[in-house]
Design a protein around this motif. Sequence first.
Motif, PDB file in Angstrom:
ATOM      1  N   LEU A 176     -85.788 -48.014  11.369  1.00 29.19           N
ATOM      2  CA  LEU A 176     -84.674 -47.117  11.604  1.00 29.19           C
ATOM      3  C   LEU A 176     -83.389 -47.908  11.378  1.00 29.19           C
ATOM      4  O   LEU A 176     -83.139 -48.878  12.072  1.00 29.19           O
ATOM      5  CB  LEU A 176     -84.726 -46.564  13.031  1.00 29.19           C
ATOM      6  CG  LEU A 176     -85.900 -45.632  13.304  1.00 29.19           C
ATOM      7  CD1 LEU A 176     -85.950 -45.265  14.774  1.00 29.19           C
ATOM      8  CD2 LEU A 176     -85.789 -44.375  12.471  1.00 29.19           C
ATOM      9  N   ARG A 177     -82.590 -47.462  10.384  1.00 28.48           N
ATOM     10  CA  ARG A 177     -81.413 -48.223   9.990  1.00 28.48           C
ATOM     11  C   ARG A 177     -80.137 -47.536  10.439  1.00 28.48           C
ATOM     12  O   ARG A 177     -80.145 -46.414  10.916  1.00 28.48           O
ATOM     13  CB  ARG A 177     -81.396 -48.392   8.469  1.00 28.48           C
ATOM     14  CG  ARG A 177     -82.631 -49.087   7.917  1.00 28.48           C
ATOM     15  CD  ARG A 177     -82.768 -50.508   8.421  1.00 28.48           C
ATOM     16  NE  ARG A 177     -81.619 -51.290   8.037  1.00 28.48           N
ATOM     17  CZ  ARG A 177     -81.463 -51.874   6.855  1.00 28.48           C
ATOM     18  NH1 ARG A 177     -82.402 -51.769   5.940  1.00 28.48           N
ATOM     19  NH2 ARG A 177     -80.379 -52.571   6.581  1.00 28.48           N
ATOM     20  N   ARG A 178     -79.009 -48.195  10.197  1.00 26.55           N
ATOM     21  CA  ARG A 178     -77.722 -47.690  10.664  1.00 26.55           C
ATOM     22  C   ARG A 178     -77.407 -46.299  10.136  1.00 26.55           C
ATOM     23  O   ARG A 178     -76.768 -45.515  10.760  1.00 26.55           O
ATOM     24  CB  ARG A 178     -76.604 -48.639  10.212  1.00 26.55           C
ATOM     25  CG  ARG A 178     -76.347 -49.790  11.166  1.00 26.55           C
ATOM     26  CD  ARG A 178     -75.021 -50.429  10.794  1.00 26.55           C
ATOM     27  NE  ARG A 178     -74.696 -51.523  11.676  1.00 26.55           N
ATOM     28  CZ  ARG A 178     -74.935 -52.789  11.404  1.00 26.55           C
ATOM     29  NH1 ARG A 178     -75.513 -53.111  10.270  1.00 26.55           N
ATOM     30  NH2 ARG A 178     -74.594 -53.739  12.249  1.00 26.55           N
ATOM     31  N   GLY A 179     -77.814 -46.016   8.940  1.00 24.72           N
ATOM     32  CA  GLY A 179     -77.404 -44.764   8.328  1.00 24.72           C
ATOM     33  C   GLY A 179     -78.056 -43.532   8.903  1.00 24.72           C
ATOM     34  O   GLY A 179     -77.758 -42.430   8.481  1.00 24.72           O
ATOM     35  N   GLY A 180     -78.965 -43.665   9.864  1.00 29.13           N
ATOM     36  CA  GLY A 180     -79.624 -42.507  10.424  1.00 29.13           C
ATOM     37  C   GLY A 180     -80.748 -41.990   9.557  1.00 29.13           C
ATOM     38  O   GLY A 180     -81.094 -40.831   9.606  1.00 29.13           O
ATOM     39  N   SER A 219     -77.973 -51.807  13.739  1.00 30.99           N
ATOM     40  CA  SER A 219     -78.061 -50.887  14.862  1.00 30.99           C
ATOM     41  C   SER A 219     -79.000 -49.744  14.542  1.00 30.99           C
ATOM     42  O   SER A 219     -79.291 -49.459  13.392  1.00 30.99           O
ATOM     43  CB  SER A 219     -76.667 -50.331  15.175  1.00 30.99           C
ATOM     44  OG  SER A 219     -76.189 -49.588  14.089  1.00 30.99           O
ATOM     45  N   ALA A 220     -79.436 -49.074  15.586  1.00 30.20           N
ATOM     46  CA  ALA A 220     -80.305 -47.912  15.408  1.00 30.20           C
ATOM     47  C   ALA A 220     -79.495 -46.756  14.865  1.00 30.20           C
ATOM     48  O   ALA A 220     -78.277 -46.746  14.945  1.00 30.20           O
ATOM     49  CB  ALA A 220     -80.935 -47.535  16.749  1.00 30.20           C
ATOM     50  N   PRO A 221     -80.149 -45.750  14.284  1.00 28.79           N
ATOM     51  CA  PRO A 221     -79.420 -44.618  13.733  1.00 28.79           C
ATOM     52  C   PRO A 221     -78.843 -43.744  14.827  1.00 28.79           C
ATOM     53  O   PRO A 221     -79.289 -43.756  15.974  1.00 28.79           O
ATOM     54  CB  PRO A 221     -80.506 -43.871  12.944  1.00 28.79           C
ATOM     55  CG  PRO A 221     -81.757 -44.202  13.678  1.00 28.79           C
ATOM     56  CD  PRO A 221     -81.585 -45.612  14.135  1.00 28.79           C
ATOM     57  N   SER A 246     -75.324 -54.814  19.157  1.00 31.31           N
ATOM     58  CA  SER A 246     -75.966 -53.954  18.176  1.00 31.31           C
ATOM     59  C   SER A 246     -77.437 -53.789  18.539  1.00 31.31           C
ATOM     60  O   SER A 246     -78.007 -54.597  19.273  1.00 31.31           O
ATOM     61  CB  SER A 246     -75.838 -54.545  16.767  1.00 31.31           C
ATOM     62  OG  SER A 246     -76.386 -55.849  16.724  1.00 31.31           O
ATOM     63  N   LEU A 247     -78.027 -52.716  18.031  1.00 32.03           N
ATOM     64  CA  LEU A 247     -79.406 -52.365  18.362  1.00 32.03           C
ATOM     65  C   LEU A 247     -80.230 -52.244  17.099  1.00 32.03           C
ATOM     66  O   LEU A 247     -79.778 -51.689  16.098  1.00 32.03           O
ATOM     67  CB  LEU A 247     -79.433 -51.036  19.121  1.00 32.03           C
ATOM     68  CG  LEU A 247     -80.787 -50.589  19.666  1.00 32.03           C
ATOM     69  CD1 LEU A 247     -81.157 -51.406  20.890  1.00 32.03           C
ATOM     70  CD2 LEU A 247     -80.760 -49.106  20.013  1.00 32.03           C
ATOM     71  N   GLU A 248     -81.443 -52.771  17.140  1.00 29.71           N
ATOM     72  CA  GLU A 248     -82.388 -52.637  16.031  1.00 29.71           C
ATOM     73  C   GLU A 248     -83.690 -52.067  16.562  1.00 29.71           C
ATOM     74  O   GLU A 248     -84.185 -52.518  17.602  1.00 29.71           O
ATOM     75  CB  GLU A 248     -82.654 -53.993  15.382  1.00 29.71           C
ATOM     76  CG  GLU A 248     -83.679 -53.926  14.257  1.00 29.71           C
ATOM     77  CD  GLU A 248     -84.145 -55.306  13.831  1.00 29.71           C
ATOM     78  OE1 GLU A 248     -84.267 -55.558  12.634  1.00 29.71           O
ATOM     79  OE2 GLU A 248     -84.401 -56.136  14.732  1.00 29.71           O
ATOM     80  N   VAL A 306     -87.907 -53.197  19.896  1.00 29.42           N
ATOM     81  CA  VAL A 306     -86.528 -52.811  20.151  1.00 29.42           C
ATOM     82  C   VAL A 306     -85.762 -54.076  20.510  1.00 29.42           C
ATOM     83  O   VAL A 306     -86.129 -54.770  21.460  1.00 29.42           O
ATOM     84  CB  VAL A 306     -86.421 -51.777  21.288  1.00 29.42           C
ATOM     85  CG1 VAL A 306     -84.967 -51.457  21.589  1.00 29.42           C
ATOM     86  CG2 VAL A 306     -87.193 -50.520  20.943  1.00 29.42           C
ATOM     87  N   THR A 307     -84.703 -54.377  19.760  1.00 33.65           N
ATOM     88  CA  THR A 307     -83.944 -55.594  19.987  1.00 33.65           C
ATOM     89  C   THR A 307     -82.472 -55.242  20.143  1.00 33.65           C
ATOM     90  O   THR A 307     -81.905 -54.558  19.291  1.00 33.65           O
ATOM     91  CB  THR A 307     -84.098 -56.588  18.822  1.00 33.65           C
ATOM     92  OG1 THR A 307     -85.485 -56.830  18.602  1.00 33.65           O
ATOM     93  CG2 THR A 307     -83.404 -57.899  19.127  1.00 33.65           C
TER      94      THR A 307
END
Length: 530
Positions: A456-460, A477-479, A503-505, A516-517
């Motif tokens: 799951l990337r930043r762009g949603g 970050s998560a979307p 930021s979230l990954e 989840v990081t």
Amino acid sequence: MFRPIHPDYAFPLAELALCELSKAGAGEVPASGRSEVAIVADAVGAAAALLQLDGDGALSVVAASGWAPPSCRVPLAGALAEAWVRESCVDLRPVPEALAADGVAGGLAVRVGTAEHPRALLVALAFGPHAFDADARAFLQGAAAALHARFVIESTRHALEESQARARAIVQTTVDGVITINDHGRIDGFNAGAERIFGYTADEVVGRNVSVLMPEPYHSEHDGYLAAYRETGRRRIVGIGREVVGRRKSGATFPMDLAVSEVTLPDGETLFTGVVRDITDHRVLEREVLRVAEEERRRIGQDLHDGLGQELTAVGLFLRGLARGLDADGSARADEARRLVSLVDDADTQARTLARSLVPVELEQNGLGAALSRLVERATALYGLDVRTETTGSGPAEASALTADAATNLYRIAQEAVSNAAQHGHARRVTVALVRGAHHLRLRVEDDGVGLDGALRRGGVLEPLDTTPAAPDRVVSAPARPADQRGMGLRIMHYRAHLAGGSLEVRPGAGGGTVVTCTVPLRGPGFSSP
């Protein structure tokens, strides 16, 4: 097809072409200063005029040489009407009445423009016997073509200027920042919205590298991103809206939404346009919403502990007394009473456990590490999972390096991640880890559940994992809206991560499951976590 121009007409036609280029605004083109009709009249040895159609369907003389035109308009009829629809020259036979009344004895007319878009008539007029040979006719057609070219250039230029003016007006008046850069990262355009957001004037930044608008580590890494994109074509931001951190002229950092588009110009040059929106106020509102929600959690937790918990404790004490009395009387209902005592004790335990999860007392008293250890204990009891916690790294203790709000947000992220792993991921084993670095604290929650179908990337959007070497220690970050059933929980985790300044990954684990990081900066120079 035009016949070759006679040498006697070559110079006048060249002079006419230069005149039209000059009028069309094509630059500093030397010209004689004579008008088009004067050049035509001198070349053919007769009077000349340019007639344009007015709104009432008649022809008006807009320029003339060797002739004082009548004040009345000339009807578009007869030979003039024929010339309006023909490609070649038309003899004025018979001479239109309006022209004959003014002494015109003959002449030629040729259309300026195309059949689809006629613009005017160019006429050569004789006031006595005069023969217009084939060379004169070819010259007149060439002159009409030069006039038409000038009209087309003027029309195109005016349309382009109007389009540019509209585009400038839109770009300059939009509240969002609009920044254009070339493929080497140099700023080409900086609108008023960008000036307001970043605090720079356009003159201060145009020509400079766009990294001046970025804090570290993005500042140092930006040119590398562009170079990698030029070489590989892999997009990290182009065409993908995401939230990033900007840097104002004052040095202050702020959260912003950034959408980047790419355009390749006809000459092969590539331009990137970034639309920037300052979301500081949004973050303040989100922070306030989460603060109110946290207070409501505390209130509900306190009510559970002091209200329902106390009531269940009282009921349990009463039932214990009842059970002892029934047992003393030898009643057959004593066993039922003892079962009721056990049920009430279980309900009391669950209510107090729920109250403690809503009010993380350990977080306030002993710090994030202790609160996570207690969270793991409760999750093990509540979900029946193998939940473990670990702390690694030699960085400073989070209690001294994190603000209270940042610690609370990290705790809630861990709580949500463990809950997702149990309820949605169907995990059997979960590890909650804190990694302490010199400048960052990283929370990692890893499970062995069903996992995700992609990173799951930043762009949603769901995209394959990036297997190229990534920037050190920094994560995406998560979307804002992931395409699964856990969207709201992940959105809240995403917001909490940004409110903590980090930021979230969310990505698949190497051996399955989900990782989840969340990485947040520790307090120090430039620390801006709420």
